[in-house]
Design an enzyme around this catalytic site. Sequence first.
Site, PDB file in Angstrom:
ATOM      1  N   ASP A 150     -14.510  11.282  31.157  1.00  0.00           N
ATOM      2  CA  ASP A 150     -15.625  10.417  30.777  1.00  0.00           C
ATOM      3  C   ASP A 150     -16.078   9.487  31.896  1.00  0.00           C
ATOM      4  O   ASP A 150     -17.236   9.050  31.914  1.00  0.00           O
ATOM      5  CB  ASP A 150     -15.223   9.560  29.572  1.00  0.00           C
ATOM      6  CG  ASP A 150     -14.140   8.554  29.938  1.00  0.00           C
ATOM      7  OD1 ASP A 150     -14.436   7.346  30.021  1.00  0.00           O
ATOM      8  OD2 ASP A 150     -12.985   8.971  30.164  1.00  0.00           O
ATOM      9  N   ARG A 210     -11.330  19.829  35.766  1.00  0.00           N
ATOM     10  CA  ARG A 210     -11.553  19.002  34.586  1.00  0.00           C
ATOM     11  C   ARG A 210     -12.347  17.760  34.959  1.00  0.00           C
ATOM     12  O   ARG A 210     -12.078  17.105  35.955  1.00  0.00           O
ATOM     13  CB  ARG A 210     -10.219  18.606  33.958  1.00  0.00           C
ATOM     14  CG  ARG A 210     -10.367  17.784  32.668  1.00  0.00           C
ATOM     15  CD  ARG A 210     -10.206  16.301  32.888  1.00  0.00           C
ATOM     16  NE  ARG A 210     -10.214  15.553  31.637  1.00  0.00           N
ATOM     17  CZ  ARG A 210     -10.144  14.220  31.546  1.00  0.00           C
ATOM     18  NH1 ARG A 210     -10.044  13.497  32.652  1.00  0.00           N
ATOM     19  NH2 ARG A 210     -10.175  13.617  30.376  1.00  0.00           N
ATOM     20  N   THR A 215      -7.270   4.377  34.280  1.00  0.00           N
ATOM     21  CA  THR A 215      -8.571   4.331  34.928  1.00  0.00           C
ATOM     22  C   THR A 215      -8.901   2.878  35.257  1.00  0.00           C
ATOM     23  O   THR A 215      -8.425   1.966  34.594  1.00  0.00           O
ATOM     24  CB  THR A 215      -9.627   4.912  33.962  1.00  0.00           C
ATOM     25  OG1 THR A 215      -9.377   6.306  33.798  1.00  0.00           O
ATOM     26  CG2 THR A 215     -11.039   4.714  34.470  1.00  0.00           C
ATOM     27  N   THR A 223     -12.201   3.227  29.111  1.00  0.00           N
ATOM     28  CA  THR A 223     -10.974   3.853  29.590  1.00  0.00           C
ATOM     29  C   THR A 223     -10.197   4.363  28.394  1.00  0.00           C
ATOM     30  O   THR A 223     -10.265   3.793  27.304  1.00  0.00           O
ATOM     31  CB  THR A 223     -10.117   2.853  30.387  1.00  0.00           C
ATOM     32  OG1 THR A 223      -8.886   3.493  30.765  1.00  0.00           O
ATOM     33  CG2 THR A 223      -9.776   1.618  29.573  1.00  0.00           C
ATOM     34  N   GLY A 224      -9.468   5.446  28.588  1.00  0.00           N
ATOM     35  CA  GLY A 224      -8.668   5.966  27.481  1.00  0.00           C
ATOM     36  C   GLY A 224      -8.764   7.470  27.387  1.00  0.00           C
ATOM     37  O   GLY A 224      -8.832   8.175  28.393  1.00  0.00           O
ATOM     38  N   GLU A 225      -8.802   7.977  26.178  1.00  0.00           N
ATOM     39  CA  GLU A 225      -8.859   9.416  25.939  1.00  0.00           C
ATOM     40  C   GLU A 225     -10.267   9.911  26.241  1.00  0.00           C
ATOM     41  O   GLU A 225     -11.190   9.754  25.441  1.00  0.00           O
ATOM     42  CB  GLU A 225      -8.473   9.726  24.498  1.00  0.00           C
ATOM     43  CG  GLU A 225      -8.383  11.212  24.195  1.00  0.00           C
ATOM     44  CD  GLU A 225      -8.133  11.480  22.730  1.00  0.00           C
ATOM     45  OE1 GLU A 225      -8.483  12.597  22.294  1.00  0.00           O
ATOM     46  OE2 GLU A 225      -7.595  10.590  22.037  1.00  0.00           O
TER      47      GLU A 225
END
Length: 328
Positions: free
Chosen positions: A229, A226, A198, A248-250
């Site tokens: 975040d 989907r 991201t 950014t991330g999970e």
Amino acid sequence: MGGWAIAVHGGAGVDPNLPQERQEEAKKLLARCLDLGISALRSNLPAIDVVELVVRDLETDPLFNSGRGSALTENGTVEMEASIMDGPKRRCGAVSGLTTVKNPISLARLVMEKSPHSYLAFSGAEEFARQQGVETVDNGYFITEENLGMLKLAKEANSILFDYRIPAVGLESCSVGPPDDNLLAMNGLPISLYAPETVGCVVVDSQGRCAAATSTGGLMNKMTGRIGDSPLIGAGTYACDLCGVSCTGEGEAIIRGTLARDVAAVMEYKGLSLQEAVDFVVNERLDDGRAGLIAVSRDGEVACRFNTNAMFRGFATEDGFTEVGIWD
């Protein structure tokens, strides 16, 4: 006020065997975006203009996962999302499910400024884009040969890929099965690979105004519909009179922890400094999740924190500090 400051990111979590050539390409792009933002800040553009300008540049370059070069859904299409927030009055705009808008971050700003709403998605967002006359392209514009190959590998591995540019050799044993110590889990489902890309930018200008913007194509082989975040205000993006934050991330872990808003909250309610707040949030609010964030404060500070192995990132401040890096 301590002058202007800017930070950019291209995702947290990196393939340890990422070729040196791609590392240099990533750092070159981050440096270019910093230079773009610095020039704008020196020209006295407000923070909200600068974050949009920088993220548009990141969306146009296919290197990271936003705009052109976005990850593909399970159906082989692109569904992009983005959000932007202006700190002084906490105005915000967000979009999801975009398939034809060339620069999602600019549509997010138009939602903020030209609509009565804060968030538009899918067909409604696309119709609003047409009404506003923003540039649109065929969905194929966003799809690269590299991403088509990675989607094929993801389907063969029966897995969602976070780092969809990881070498094929790393996919040989990927599958969704019983979890083990080497797998991360998303909402209880094991995920074999992790390294989203991201993009985001946070800025404080010379007037102490903070802003934040985040944009992404999401996860490779994600379910159609989907939403992560990145477009969620308070999760992937937040700005107020104290700070600006982009995560950014999970995505699912960032959503659960309302990560971006929490940085501002602990600064306000616990009296923490920017770096203390960033450290606290990443250490205490992610549970078992993996993520990173960049932040600026109204005092001209920059901060970064991630609990992944690496994060594509760059910083610059008015006093001459500049840094571009990947690894811890």
